[in-house]
Design a protein around this motif. Structure first.
Motif, PDB file in Angstrom:
ATOM      1  N   ARG A   1       1.263   2.816 -11.819  1.00 41.10           N
ATOM      2  CA  ARG A   1       1.235   1.357 -11.808  1.00 41.10           C
ATOM      3  C   ARG A   1       2.451   0.830 -11.047  1.00 41.10           C
ATOM      4  O   ARG A   1       3.588   1.142 -11.383  1.00 41.10           O
ATOM      5  N   PRO A   2       2.245   0.000 -10.012  1.00 46.61           N
ATOM      6  CA  PRO A   2       3.387  -0.537  -9.269  1.00 46.61           C
ATOM      7  C   PRO A   2       4.045  -1.675 -10.035  1.00 46.61           C
ATOM      8  O   PRO A   2       3.405  -2.356 -10.849  1.00 46.61           O
TER       9      PRO A   2
ATOM     10  N   TRP B   1       0.829  -1.215   0.000  1.00 50.67           N
ATOM     11  CA  TRP B   1       0.000   0.000   0.000  1.00 50.67           C
ATOM     12  C   TRP B   1       0.856   1.255   0.000  1.00 50.67           C
ATOM     13  O   TRP B   1       1.800   1.391   0.780  1.00 50.67           O
ATOM     14  N   THR B   2       0.538   2.176  -0.895  1.00 49.06           N
ATOM     15  CA  THR B   2       1.200   3.475  -0.966  1.00 49.06           C
ATOM     16  C   THR B   2       0.261   4.453  -1.663  1.00 49.06           C
ATOM     17  O   THR B   2      -0.516   4.060  -2.557  1.00 49.06           O
ATOM     18  N   PRO B   3       0.283   5.735  -1.301  1.00 46.08           N
ATOM     19  CA  PRO B   3      -0.534   6.718  -2.018  1.00 46.08           C
ATOM     20  C   PRO B   3      -0.226   6.781  -3.502  1.00 46.08           C
ATOM     21  O   PRO B   3      -1.078   7.217  -4.306  1.00 46.08           O
TER      22      PRO B   3
ATOM     23  N   TYR C   1      -4.036  -3.281 -12.898  1.00 48.15           N
ATOM     24  CA  TYR C   1      -3.972  -1.921 -12.383  1.00 48.15           C
ATOM     25  C   TYR C   1      -4.995  -1.024 -13.056  1.00 48.15           C
ATOM     26  O   TYR C   1      -5.125  -1.007 -14.285  1.00 48.15           O
ATOM     27  N   MET C   2      -5.721  -0.276 -12.232  1.00 50.37           N
ATOM     28  CA  MET C   2      -6.604   0.773 -12.706  1.00 50.37           C
ATOM     29  C   MET C   2      -6.403   1.993 -11.821  1.00 50.37           C
ATOM     30  O   MET C   2      -6.509   1.889 -10.590  1.00 50.37           O
ATOM     31  N   PRO C   3      -6.058   3.141 -12.411  1.00 51.60           N
ATOM     32  CA  PRO C   3      -5.822   4.335 -11.605  1.00 51.60           C
ATOM     33  C   PRO C   3      -6.989   4.599 -10.640  1.00 51.60           C
ATOM     34  O   PRO C   3      -8.153   4.375 -10.973  1.00 51.60           O
TER      35      PRO C   3
END
Length: 390
Positions: free
Chosen positions: A306-307, A298-300, A324-326
């Motif tokens: 995309r991580p 978890w991160t802001p 991933y979805m913003p």
């Protein structure tokens, strides 16, 4: 959804101070309570017991639980069927002294009082939130060392870990830095003709961030202590993040390899190190992290970036359909934080069953294999069951 917005608001510093103050008042009241089975120690090797410079009533709920828990010398000897030492457990609570440095000084005074320099090892445990030290972690190292160990910790907050993590990480880091520097300084000050115990560092969740705060980087860690076991590190950990970002090319973010694993290792399950003979230069520094642990990932930044872990094949237990979805992914992982400890051991933020293997890897325990693990896992389960009945 309300919890999600609240979490993001805390990180961004927009949650009213009234929330923080109210949580502190509620948690402060709980700090005076006692968990079932908590009793004042009757042996001098525990803070709050005979001859201790720390008052048992000042240790806080989690501190009193820690010093009154665990098997004593007779119980360890009987369980292990071999001679054992009386384990040393030392602690200072928020009410024990006014500042982090004062509490750390009390712990050092307790180390001297109990002649902890005579032990094979001293384990420093920067605590999480309310001052919690995982009883599984403490009992595991006491079993593996046959009680020839001292474990030390201090309390820095009344608040639960999730609030401390989101709103008060600086306090955790300051307390961890103070405790580690004090105990490291204590060992360095011992006369040359006195035994110098090994120093190990244990941390879990926010406790890993508190531990990292005492060091400038991996070289500093390796030059200071004799081994590190860190479980479930938050994504905001400075040293952890730098190591993951600089991992060897082609290795995944969920289980990275750094410098061929010579200096520091990452593992989903430290059972992989049983019978392992690949080069690992002591001191052993080990991060244990699950691909399904939202605390780790978890991160802001998930709001719009995309991580790496979502651009790679899924790690153990992660749903292969996750993409991933913003914005949405941020809220998805944030929501998972609420259930991080609601699943099965070895997944999410649950690491208890992997602590034995982690300690064996970090301490370089010789001949650690499947049979040794099974033996000590049974002893550990019996030890924990005995404490629950007590």
């Amino acid at each position: 959804m309300l919890a999600t917005v609240l979490a993001f608001g805390i990180v961004q510093g927009v949650v009213p101070r009234l929330f923080f103050e109210a949580a502190n008042r509620i948690s402060g009241a709980q700090n005076t309570e006692d968990l079932p089975g908590t009793t004042r120690p009757t042996v001098p090797e525990r803070s709050g017991g005979p001859e201790s410079v720390v008052n048992f009533d000042d240790l806080g709920l989690q501190g009193r639980r820690f010093v009154s828990g665990g098997l004593d010398q007779a119980e360890l000897t009987d369980l292990m069927e071999e001679p054992a030492e009386q384990p040393i457990r030392l602690y200072a609570g928020l009410e024990s002294a006014e500042t982090d440095d004062d509490r750390s000084a009390l712990v050092v005074e307790e180390l001297n009082r109990t002649r902890a320099w005579e032990r094979e090892a001293v384990v420093i445990v920067p605590t999480t939130g309310t001052g919690w030290i995982n009883p599984h972690a403490a009992q595991a190292i006491e079993l593996l060392s046959a009680g020839d160990v001292a474990i030390v910790g201090t309390q820095y907050s009344y608040l639960p870990s999730w609030i401390s993590f989101l709103a008060d990480r600086e306090k955790a880091e300051a307390a961890g830095r103070s405790l580690i520097e004090a105990v490291v300084g204590w060992r360095q000050s011992l006369p040359p003709d006195v035994h110098h115990p090994n120093l190990y560092l244990y941390g879990e969740s926010l406790g890993t961030q508190a531990g990292e705060a005492a060091f400038s980087g991996i070289r500093d860690i390796r030059n200071t202590v004799d081994g590190v076991l860190w479980m479930g590190p938050p994504n905001s950990n400075r040293i952890w993040r730098s190591l993951v970002e600089r991992r060897d090319p082609g290795t995944p973010a969920t289980e990275p390899v750094y410098a061929d694993g010579l200096l520091v290792r990452f593992s989903e399950d430290p059972a992989e190190f049983r019978d392992d003979d690949t080069p690992w230069i002591p001191p052993h520094v080990l991060y244990v992290q699950h691909a399904t642990d939202p605390v780790v990932w978890w991160t802001p930044d998930l709001m719009f970036d995309r991580p790496a872990w979502l651009s790679e094949p899924p790690g153990k237990g992660r749903h292969p359909g996750m993409t991933y979805m913003p914005v949405f992914t941020f809220f998805q992982v944030t929501a998972d934080l609420g259930n991080a400890i609601g699943g099965s051991q070895g997944y999410g933020h649950l690491y208890d069953h992997q602590i034995l293997d982690g300690w064996a890897a970090v301490t370089g325990r010789e001949e650690w294999d499947d049979d040794e693990f099974v033996r000590f896992a049974r002893l550990h389960d019996r030890a924990m069951e005995s404490q629950e009945r007590g």
